[in-house]
Design a protein around this motif. Structure first.
Motif, PDB file in Angstrom:
ATOM      1  N   PRO A  72       0.822  -1.216   0.000  1.00  0.00           N
ATOM      2  CA  PRO A  72       0.000   0.000   0.000  1.00  0.00           C
ATOM      3  C   PRO A  72       0.855   1.265   0.000  1.00  0.00           C
ATOM      4  CG  PRO A  72      -0.928  -1.602   1.497  1.00  0.00           C
ATOM      5  CD  PRO A  72       0.378  -2.181   1.008  1.00  0.00           C
ATOM      6  N   GLU A  73       1.929   1.251   0.777  1.00  0.00           N
ATOM      7  CA  GLU A  73       2.808   2.413   0.831  1.00  0.00           C
ATOM      8  C   GLU A  73       3.417   2.712  -0.537  1.00  0.00           C
ATOM      9  OE1 GLU A  73       5.484   2.354   4.114  1.00  0.00           O
ATOM     10  OE2 GLU A  73       6.807   3.870   3.247  1.00  0.00           O
ATOM     11  N   GLN A  74       3.854   1.676  -1.230  1.00  0.00           N
ATOM     12  CA  GLN A  74       4.414   1.876  -2.571  1.00  0.00           C
ATOM     13  C   GLN A  74       3.353   2.360  -3.551  1.00  0.00           C
ATOM     14  OE1 GLN A  74       5.955  -2.172  -2.799  1.00  0.00           O
ATOM     15  NE2 GLN A  74       8.052  -1.392  -2.969  1.00  0.00           N
ATOM     16  N   ARG A  75       2.141   1.868  -3.379  1.00  0.00           N
ATOM     17  CA  ARG A  75       1.074   2.320  -4.277  1.00  0.00           C
ATOM     18  C   ARG A  75       0.785   3.801  -4.063  1.00  0.00           C
ATOM     19  NH1 ARG A  75      -1.074  -2.969  -3.103  1.00  0.00           N
ATOM     20  NH2 ARG A  75      -2.716  -2.281  -1.697  1.00  0.00           N
ATOM     21  N   TYR A  76       0.832   4.209  -2.803  1.00  0.00           N
ATOM     22  CA  TYR A  76       0.605   5.629  -2.518  1.00  0.00           C
ATOM     23  C   TYR A  76       1.738   6.480  -3.099  1.00  0.00           C
ATOM     24  CZ  TYR A  76      -0.172   9.928   0.114  1.00  0.00           C
ATOM     25  OH  TYR A  76      -0.384  11.234   0.463  1.00  0.00           O
ATOM     26  N   GLU A  77       2.961   6.023  -2.934  1.00  0.00           N
ATOM     27  CA  GLU A  77       4.105   6.737  -3.529  1.00  0.00           C
ATOM     28  C   GLU A  77       3.940   6.856  -5.039  1.00  0.00           C
ATOM     29  OE1 GLU A  77       7.497   4.538  -2.205  1.00  0.00           O
ATOM     30  OE2 GLU A  77       8.073   6.051  -0.736  1.00  0.00           O
ATOM     31  N   ASN A  78       3.507   5.782  -5.669  1.00  0.00           N
ATOM     32  CA  ASN A  78       3.245   5.805  -7.114  1.00  0.00           C
ATOM     33  C   ASN A  78       2.274   6.915  -7.483  1.00  0.00           C
ATOM     34  OD1 ASN A  78       4.914   3.817  -7.935  1.00  0.00           O
ATOM     35  ND2 ASN A  78       3.303   2.414  -8.608  1.00  0.00           N
ATOM     36  N   MET A  79       1.240   7.046  -6.686  1.00  0.00           N
ATOM     37  CA  MET A  79       0.244   8.066  -6.995  1.00  0.00           C
ATOM     38  C   MET A  79       0.836   9.463  -6.843  1.00  0.00           C
ATOM     39  SD  MET A  79      -3.458   6.718  -6.006  1.00  0.00           S
ATOM     40  CE  MET A  79      -4.023   7.819  -7.282  1.00  0.00           C
ATOM     41  N   ILE A  80       1.648   9.639  -5.808  1.00  0.00           N
ATOM     42  CA  ILE A  80       2.304  10.934  -5.639  1.00  0.00           C
ATOM     43  C   ILE A  80       3.132  11.268  -6.870  1.00  0.00           C
ATOM     44  CG2 ILE A  80       4.069  12.168  -4.313  1.00  0.00           C
ATOM     45  CD1 ILE A  80       3.159  10.651  -1.854  1.00  0.00           C
ATOM     46  N   ASN A  81       3.863  10.261  -7.361  1.00  0.00           N
ATOM     47  CA  ASN A  81       4.770  10.514  -8.478  1.00  0.00           C
ATOM     48  C   ASN A  81       4.065  10.616  -9.823  1.00  0.00           C
ATOM     49  OD1 ASN A  81       6.967  10.410  -6.706  1.00  0.00           O
ATOM     50  ND2 ASN A  81       7.139   8.181  -6.919  1.00  0.00           N
ATOM     51  N   ASN A  82       3.010   9.809 -10.007  1.00  0.00           N
ATOM     52  CA  ASN A  82       2.435   9.712 -11.350  1.00  0.00           C
ATOM     53  C   ASN A  82       1.040  10.297 -11.496  1.00  0.00           C
ATOM     54  OD1 ASN A  82       4.766   8.206 -11.894  1.00  0.00           O
ATOM     55  ND2 ASN A  82       3.749   6.322 -11.274  1.00  0.00           N
ATOM     56  N   GLN A  83       0.349  10.542 -10.396  1.00  0.00           N
ATOM     57  CA  GLN A  83      -1.020  11.036 -10.521  1.00  0.00           C
ATOM     58  C   GLN A  83      -1.278  12.135  -9.510  1.00  0.00           C
ATOM     59  OE1 GLN A  83      -4.103   8.132 -11.482  1.00  0.00           O
ATOM     60  NE2 GLN A  83      -2.753   6.512 -10.750  1.00  0.00           N
ATOM     61  N   SER A  84      -0.359  13.082  -9.473  1.00  0.00           N
ATOM     62  CA  SER A  84      -0.458  14.116  -8.450  1.00  0.00           C
ATOM     63  C   SER A  84      -1.748  14.927  -8.616  1.00  0.00           C
ATOM     64  CB  SER A  84       0.765  15.030  -8.498  1.00  0.00           C
ATOM     65  OG  SER A  84       0.912  15.561  -9.796  1.00  0.00           O
ATOM     66  N   GLU A  85      -2.255  15.019  -9.857  1.00  0.00           N
ATOM     67  CA  GLU A  85      -3.508  15.756 -10.052  1.00  0.00           C
ATOM     68  C   GLU A  85      -4.634  15.113  -9.241  1.00  0.00           C
ATOM     69  OE1 GLU A  85      -5.376  15.471 -13.800  1.00  0.00           O
ATOM     70  OE2 GLU A  85      -6.635  17.253 -13.495  1.00  0.00           O
ATOM     71  N   VAL A  86      -4.660  13.797  -9.241  1.00  0.00           N
ATOM     72  CA  VAL A  86      -5.690  13.082  -8.486  1.00  0.00           C
ATOM     73  C   VAL A  86      -5.570  13.402  -6.998  1.00  0.00           C
ATOM     74  CG1 VAL A  86      -6.557  10.805  -7.823  1.00  0.00           C
ATOM     75  CG2 VAL A  86      -5.876  11.238 -10.189  1.00  0.00           C
ATOM     76  N   LEU A  87      -4.339  13.381  -6.490  1.00  0.00           N
ATOM     77  CA  LEU A  87      -4.114  13.662  -5.068  1.00  0.00           C
ATOM     78  C   LEU A  87      -4.698  15.014  -4.671  1.00  0.00           C
ATOM     79  CD1 LEU A  87      -1.380  12.152  -3.234  1.00  0.00           C
ATOM     80  CD2 LEU A  87      -2.485  11.239  -5.262  1.00  0.00           C
ATOM     81  N   GLN A  88      -4.543  15.989  -5.570  1.00  0.00           N
ATOM     82  CA  GLN A  88      -4.994  17.336  -5.238  1.00  0.00           C
ATOM     83  C   GLN A  88      -6.514  17.476  -5.286  1.00  0.00           C
ATOM     84  OE1 GLN A  88      -2.767  19.535  -8.104  1.00  0.00           O
ATOM     85  NE2 GLN A  88      -0.819  18.930  -7.172  1.00  0.00           N
ATOM     86  N   ARG A  89      -7.151  16.642  -6.105  1.00  0.00           N
ATOM     87  CA  ARG A  89      -8.575  16.846  -6.332  1.00  0.00           C
ATOM     88  C   ARG A  89      -9.473  15.916  -5.534  1.00  0.00           C
ATOM     89  NH1 ARG A  89     -10.486  18.948 -12.026  1.00  0.00           N
ATOM     90  NH2 ARG A  89      -8.536  19.215 -13.146  1.00  0.00           N
ATOM     91  N   VAL A  90      -8.905  14.907  -4.918  1.00  0.00           N
ATOM     92  CA  VAL A  90      -9.719  13.846  -4.338  1.00  0.00           C
ATOM     93  C   VAL A  90      -9.499  13.780  -2.833  1.00  0.00           C
ATOM     94  CG1 VAL A  90      -9.930  11.339  -4.229  1.00  0.00           C
ATOM     95  CG2 VAL A  90      -9.816  12.481  -6.440  1.00  0.00           C
ATOM     96  N   PRO A  91     -10.568  13.701  -2.048  1.00  0.00           N
ATOM     97  CA  PRO A  91     -10.382  13.572  -0.596  1.00  0.00           C
ATOM     98  C   PRO A  91      -9.649  12.283  -0.265  1.00  0.00           C
ATOM     99  CG  PRO A  91     -12.707  13.366  -1.201  1.00  0.00           C
ATOM    100  CD  PRO A  91     -11.974  13.795  -2.418  1.00  0.00           C
ATOM    101  N   GLN A  92      -8.966  12.310   0.836  1.00  0.00           N
ATOM    102  CA  GLN A  92      -8.047  11.232   1.178  1.00  0.00           C
ATOM    103  C   GLN A  92      -8.747   9.898   1.378  1.00  0.00           C
ATOM    104  OE1 GLN A  92      -4.874  13.016   3.590  1.00  0.00           O
ATOM    105  NE2 GLN A  92      -5.022  11.142   4.788  1.00  0.00           N
ATOM    106  N   TYR A  93      -9.969   9.950   1.863  1.00  0.00           N
ATOM    107  CA  TYR A  93     -10.642   8.673   2.131  1.00  0.00           C
ATOM    108  C   TYR A  93     -11.008   7.945   0.841  1.00  0.00           C
ATOM    109  CZ  TYR A  93     -15.281  10.637   1.123  1.00  0.00           C
ATOM    110  OH  TYR A  93     -16.369  11.200   0.513  1.00  0.00           O
ATOM    111  N   MET A  94     -11.218   8.721  -0.241  1.00  0.00           N
ATOM    112  CA  MET A  94     -11.447   8.063  -1.533  1.00  0.00           C
ATOM    113  C   MET A  94     -10.163   7.439  -2.059  1.00  0.00           C
ATOM    114  SD  MET A  94     -13.981  10.569  -3.667  1.00  0.00           S
ATOM    115  CE  MET A  94     -15.533  11.151  -2.973  1.00  0.00           C
TER     116      MET A  94
END
Lengths: 192, 192
Positions: A148-170
């Motif tokens: 899970p930690e690596q998947r979250y890191e992946n999102m930070i690196n590759n889908q930062s737009e999603v991180l900014q637009r989506v609440p954390q629980y989603m």
DNA sequence: TATACTTCTTAACATTTATCAAAGGGAAAT
DNA sequence: ATTTCCCTTTGATAAATGTTAAGAAGTATA
């Protein structure tokens, strides 16, 4: 009107003719959704493919009374409950607008018409399906092979737009953990 | 010689003409692999799509020195490191014969030729990609939404052939648990 | 402004799954 | 027949993740 989707098609198929494009364009419809609206509901057959002209969408489903987000898509992306669209069976997932959205829509029947009438669209369908396959395949690998930690890191690196637009629980359910656990992962990663 | 793959194509595309089929057939090659052989190795670009005339194959990769199986395929199925085949990038996975296998092969260049020369094959490529998408999509949902026990039950119900042909430790990694844990899951399920 | 509502964080505790080690069983080889 | 090797099972312990509950911080609403 359809600049974005037009550019998308011509980038994918540089040899597309104006006649072929117009056959498509005259079948496109526009729909506006506001934040929270559902574009496709679990249990319905999905009869359209959508091009996101503006806005932000997510897929999610309800399991044991809990929401699980399964995908996020932004402007200039194609989106559909594609397995439902292809198989003509009820969709397993809801498609919802997380922000006000303008979608350009093509119906199943119109798409079949284009497939039949203009072979170039067979190629379009092929390329779309290939891209979707590549995308889902990566996601499967992430779920099977990464923590899970690596998947979250992946999102930070590759889908930062999603991180900014989506609440954390989603995000948490998309990564496959509880919101509480994602919070712990973030805390643990603070130092870096 | 090519009865099986011929039947496969005509089932998928009933209006395929003999001329179109022959254009494909004359580009097919046959390869024989024996148990343990590698058809595609991690890091190589996959230049072929394969039709399994006989035998049994698996995908796997090595992570932290450990083997993880990511797919199993038997007779009359299409198989390829399709993301590598499509993107022309090195494959992330190994493709290996678990039993002696006879494969019918079509190269990337030949497939591109067929796409260009015979539009009907665009449709073939589309349908293959669509099927792959549906298949991988189901797998993603299983990994995200089901418990390991439920995933194992799914395999019992839907892929019993795999259960019979594959050692348990390969199955365990496919399901996403250690061999020890799968053994415990089986023990727990004994009663039912 | 005050209130309610939603999201995020934190903590204690429970459950699931992994790791490590050892033993048992079956198939192939000698 | 015996040995060897590979696979599976079992047990003890550790690590990862879920659950429940509470509070904090931020945001929308009256």
């Amino acid at each position: 009107m359809f600049q974005n989707i037009r550019a998308y098609y011509f980038r994918l198929m540089p040899h597309l003719t104006e006649a072929e494009w117009q056959a498509l364009e005259e079948r496109l419809t526009i729909k506006i959704y506001i934040k929270g609206d559902h574009i496709v509901k679990q249990g319905e057959v999905c009869n359209q493919v959508y091009f996101i002209n503006s806005g932000f969408l997510r897929f999610y489903k309800i399991i044991d009374g809990k929401e699980i987000s399964t995908g996020f898509m932004g402007a200039n992306q194609y989106v559909s409950s594609y397995d439902s669209f292809l198989t003509r069976k009820p969709a397993f997932e809801n498609l919802q607008a997380l922000e006000d959205a303008e979608l350009h829509c093509l119906s199943y029947d119109d798409m079949q018409f284009l497939y039949k009438q203009y072979p170039v669209y067979q190629m379009f369908g092929r390329v779309i399906a290939e891209q979707l396959f590549i995308w889902v395949n990566e996601r499967t690998n992430a779920l099977l092979l990464l923590s899970p930690e690596q998947r979250y890191e992946n999102m930070i690196n590759n889908q930062s737009e999603v991180l900014q637009r989506v609440p954390q629980y989603m995000l948490a359910s998309y990564i496959g953990v509880t919101p509480e656990h994602l919070s712990r992962i973030r805390k643990k990663m603070m130092g870096r």
